[in-house]
Scaffold this motif. Structure first.
Motif, mmCIF file in Angstrom:
data_model
loop_
_atom_site.group_PDB
_atom_site.id
_atom_site.type_symbol
_atom_site.label_atom_id
_atom_site.label_comp_id
_atom_site.label_asym_id
_atom_site.label_seq_id
_atom_site.Cartn_x
_atom_site.Cartn_y
_atom_site.Cartn_z
ATOM 1 N N ALA A 149 0.822 -1.223 0.000
ATOM 2 C CA ALA A 149 0.000 0.000 0.000
ATOM 3 C C ALA A 149 0.848 1.261 0.000
ATOM 4 C CB ALA A 149 -0.965 -0.002 1.189
ATOM 5 N N ASP A 150 1.948 1.241 -0.763
ATOM 6 C CA ASP A 150 2.758 2.456 -0.898
ATOM 7 C C ASP A 150 1.990 3.509 -1.694
ATOM 8 O OD1 ASP A 150 4.894 1.270 0.433
ATOM 9 O OD2 ASP A 150 5.749 0.462 -1.424
ATOM 10 N N LEU A 151 2.203 4.770 -1.359
ATOM 11 C CA LEU A 151 1.661 5.848 -2.172
ATOM 12 C C LEU A 151 2.471 5.929 -3.458
ATOM 13 C CD1 LEU A 151 1.023 8.732 0.396
ATOM 14 C CD2 LEU A 151 -0.650 7.177 -0.611
ATOM 15 N N ILE A 152 1.780 5.894 -4.604
ATOM 16 C CA ILE A 152 2.479 5.905 -5.881
ATOM 17 C C ILE A 152 1.848 6.905 -6.830
ATOM 18 C CG2 ILE A 152 3.161 3.474 -5.669
ATOM 19 C CD1 ILE A 152 0.958 2.889 -7.830
ATOM 20 N N GLY A 153 2.613 7.243 -7.863
ATOM 21 C CA GLY A 153 2.087 7.957 -9.007
ATOM 22 C C GLY A 153 1.767 6.958 -10.101
ATOM 23 N N PHE A 154 0.889 7.348 -10.983
ATOM 24 C CA PHE A 154 0.395 6.465 -12.038
ATOM 25 C C PHE A 154 0.793 7.086 -13.364
ATOM 26 C CE2 PHE A 154 -3.220 4.331 -14.309
ATOM 27 C CZ PHE A 154 -3.011 3.045 -13.840
ATOM 28 N N ASN A 155 1.684 6.414 -14.097
ATOM 29 C CA ASN A 155 2.244 6.999 -15.312
ATOM 30 C C ASN A 155 1.353 6.764 -16.532
ATOM 31 O OD1 ASN A 155 4.746 8.195 -14.330
ATOM 32 N ND2 ASN A 155 5.340 6.101 -13.856
ATOM 33 N N ALA A 156 0.078 7.011 -16.348
ATOM 34 C CA ALA A 156 -0.909 6.952 -17.429
ATOM 35 C C ALA A 156 -2.098 7.803 -17.019
ATOM 36 C CB ALA A 156 -1.349 5.505 -17.687
ATOM 37 N N GLY A 157 -2.884 8.221 -17.981
ATOM 38 C CA GLY A 157 -4.054 9.020 -17.663
ATOM 39 C C GLY A 157 -5.204 8.151 -17.190
ATOM 40 N N THR A 158 -6.099 8.717 -16.372
ATOM 41 C CA THR A 158 -7.279 8.008 -15.885
ATOM 42 C C THR A 158 -8.466 8.958 -15.819
ATOM 43 O OG1 THR A 158 -7.205 8.433 -13.492
ATOM 44 C CG2 THR A 158 -5.696 6.751 -14.341
ATOM 45 N N ASP A 159 -9.624 8.377 -15.557
ATOM 46 C CA ASP A 159 -10.837 9.178 -15.390
ATOM 47 C C ASP A 159 -10.841 9.985 -14.093
ATOM 48 O OD1 ASP A 159 -11.930 8.476 -17.796
ATOM 49 O OD2 ASP A 159 -13.303 6.974 -17.004
ATOM 50 N N ALA A 160 -9.848 9.810 -13.263
ATOM 51 C CA ALA A 160 -9.768 10.607 -12.034
ATOM 52 C C ALA A 160 -9.730 12.093 -12.340
ATOM 53 C CB ALA A 160 -8.536 10.201 -11.224
ATOM 54 N N ARG A 161 -9.289 12.459 -13.529
ATOM 55 C CA ARG A 161 -9.196 13.890 -13.860
ATOM 56 C C ARG A 161 -10.558 14.563 -13.813
ATOM 57 N NH1 ARG A 161 -8.281 10.924 -18.567
ATOM 58 N NH2 ARG A 161 -9.484 11.477 -20.427
ATOM 59 N N TYR A 162 -11.596 13.862 -14.202
ATOM 60 C CA TYR A 162 -12.944 14.436 -14.144
ATOM 61 C C TYR A 162 -13.466 14.479 -12.712
ATOM 62 C CZ TYR A 162 -12.763 13.462 -19.146
ATOM 63 O OH TYR A 162 -12.387 13.413 -20.469
ATOM 64 N N LEU A 163 -13.210 13.419 -11.955
ATOM 65 C CA LEU A 163 -13.716 13.341 -10.586
ATOM 66 C C LEU A 163 -13.066 14.395 -9.695
ATOM 67 C CD1 LEU A 163 -13.656 9.453 -10.226
ATOM 68 C CD2 LEU A 163 -15.646 10.888 -10.720
ATOM 69 N N VAL A 164 -11.751 14.563 -9.839
ATOM 70 C CA VAL A 164 -11.020 15.489 -8.972
ATOM 71 C C VAL A 164 -11.261 16.939 -9.383
ATOM 72 C CG1 VAL A 164 -8.719 16.240 -8.248
ATOM 73 C CG2 VAL A 164 -9.266 13.791 -8.358
ATOM 74 N N HIS A 165 -11.074 17.245 -10.660
ATOM 75 C CA HIS A 165 -11.122 18.642 -11.096
ATOM 76 C C HIS A 165 -12.549 19.167 -11.251
ATOM 77 C CE1 HIS A 165 -6.840 19.073 -11.601
ATOM 78 N NE2 HIS A 165 -6.785 18.031 -12.412
ATOM 79 N N ASP A 166 -13.455 18.340 -11.749
ATOM 80 C CA ASP A 166 -14.795 18.837 -12.085
ATOM 81 C C ASP A 166 -15.836 18.539 -11.009
ATOM 82 O OD1 ASP A 166 -13.743 19.712 -14.505
ATOM 83 O OD2 ASP A 166 -14.188 17.809 -15.503
ATOM 84 N N ALA A 167 -15.649 17.461 -10.246
ATOM 85 C CA ALA A 167 -16.603 17.123 -9.192
ATOM 86 C C ALA A 167 -16.032 17.330 -7.794
ATOM 87 C CB ALA A 167 -17.071 15.675 -9.353
ATOM 88 N N ASN A 168 -14.757 17.688 -7.715
ATOM 89 C CA ASN A 168 -14.100 17.960 -6.427
ATOM 90 C C ASN A 168 -14.191 16.759 -5.490
ATOM 91 O OD1 ASN A 168 -12.586 19.647 -4.719
ATOM 92 N ND2 ASN A 168 -14.416 20.353 -3.648
#
Length: 390
Positions: free
Chosen positions: A328-347
């Motif tokens: 359960a290490d915190l990691i970055g994901f070297n690909a795009g995901t649908d998280a961009r809509y959830l985080v930026h547009d739906a907060n």
């Protein structure tokens, strides 16, 4: 945790097999048949779900299932139903029939991300069937992630609201909280065709393009100085395709390249910033004493994402995964995901967690995951839900 067989290996694998066995290669997608099965499956669930479908594209609906009490908060468990295509001739087994070799489950979508969807359904049923459960859970099955994310965009446009979200991307059982953004361009320069025996009568577009490539290399070197502790190797500007020329004996009158610009959380989320920076990088180019005009066409843009590492959903998933024996290490994901809509547009703070590895398993021939990771994913989701609502 439940004492029944809701999250047993056989139960999880059986449901995963049902999902893998209903192909949704994108293009074209055709998620409708899988949605029909999911509706039938959820209507037969011991949990009473409120089901809603929204047709985003013809025969390509999102499916949203809600259950629980929103007064105690809402958790969104979501993922995409489409997969990349599979050429059956390249596979050792039928890509759309889940097979097993030892602990390996093989099939298109095992890593990205049918198996994670199966784990979510069973985890939610296990939690909500428990008399002590609290909180509302939204299960969202979306279309078209592999070709731009119109399904999750429609989910957000429809007003989805939650206090946290778990997206089932293949993170190798680690906890993804950040991913890169991408801006993609086609750059074209024009010259003049002539017979190669008389190059003086033509203008060589490939030579002009060489000047452009030198500027792109310099921009890449500049961007690579921008780093992020979870994402490797940082920002970058890559030339990924090149074309030009008509024949061996013709001075080329046109040449073009595809540019893939990967950028980091904290950099601009405005596509025009990248347009202007690229234009600046290409200013002042000349060929034979004349300015080089570069036609710039941006054809894709996806924002970078980062969720707070101390947000409730991140904390819940990390604690749950560790309790199940995963790093359960915190990691970055070297690909795009649908998280961009959830985080930026739906907060909505969003965490990525699922079986398989994005670079080694997803989109590959004979795509596979470890069955122990699949069962562990279901149990992690189940435990994370409980921790989130505590």
């Amino acid at each position: 945790m439940p004492t029944d067989d809701t999250l047993s290996e056989s139960t999880v694998v059986e449901l995963a097999s049902e999902l893998v066995g209903r192909p949704t290669p994108n293009p074209p997608g055709d998620e409708g048949l899988l949605v029909e099965y999911l509706i039938e499956r959820l209507e037969a669930s011991p949990v009473t779900f409120d089901l809603e479908t929204v047709e985003v594209k013809p025969n390509r609906p999102n499916l949203v299932a809600r259950a629980g009490d929103p007064a105690a908060g809402t958790l969104l468990l979501t993922g995409h139903m489409d997969t990349v295509p599979a050429n059956a001739e390249d596979w050792e087994t039928d890509p759309y029939e889940l097979s097993r070799t030892g602990d390996d489950l093989i099939g298109r979508g095992t890593a990205d991300m049918n198996c994670a969807l199966a784990a979510k359904i069973l985890a939610v049923e296990s939690y909500l069937d428990d008399d002590g459960s609290t909180g509302e859970i939204v299960l969202a099955f979306t279309i078209d992630e592999e070709r731009g994310g119109s399904g999750t965009q429609a989910l957000v446009d429809g007003g989805v609201d939650a206090d946290g979200a778990i997206l089932g991307e293949p993170t190798d059982m680690n906890v993804g909280i950040a991913h890169k953004g991408a801006a993609r361009y086609e750059l074209t320069v024009y010259g003049k065709n002539s017979h190669s025996g008389r190059p003086d009568k033509g203008i060589n577009a490939i030579v002009k393009l060489q000047r452009v490539l030198e500027r792109l290399e310099a921009l890449d070197e500049e961007m690579r100085e921008i780093r992020h502790e979870l994402l490797t190797p940082g920002s970058s500007v890559n030339v990924t395709e090149i074309s030009g020329g008509l024949a061996p004996n013709v001075i080329p009158g046109k040449a073009s390249v595809t540019v893939d610009w990967r950028f980091l959380p904290g950099m601009s989320t405005d596509a025009e910033w990248y347009d202007q920076r690229l234009e600046t990088a290409l200013e002042g180019l000349t060929y034979d004493g004349n300015p080089i005009d570069v036609e710039i066409n941006r054809w894709d843009f996806g924002r970078a994402v980062e969720s707070p590492p101390d947000s409730a959903v991140v904390t819940a998933v990390r604690e749950a995964a560790r309790a199940e024996g995963f790093p359960a290490d915190l990691i970055g994901f070297n690909a795009g995901t649908d998280a961009r809509y959830l985080v930026h547009d739906a907060n909505i703070p969003t965490v990525l967690f699922g079986p398989g590895h994005i670079e080694d398993d997803a989109h590959t021939v004979d795509e596979s995951i470890d069955v122990n990771d699949l069962v562990g994913t279901a149990r992690t989701y189940r435990r994370a839900i409980e921790l989130f609502f505590q």
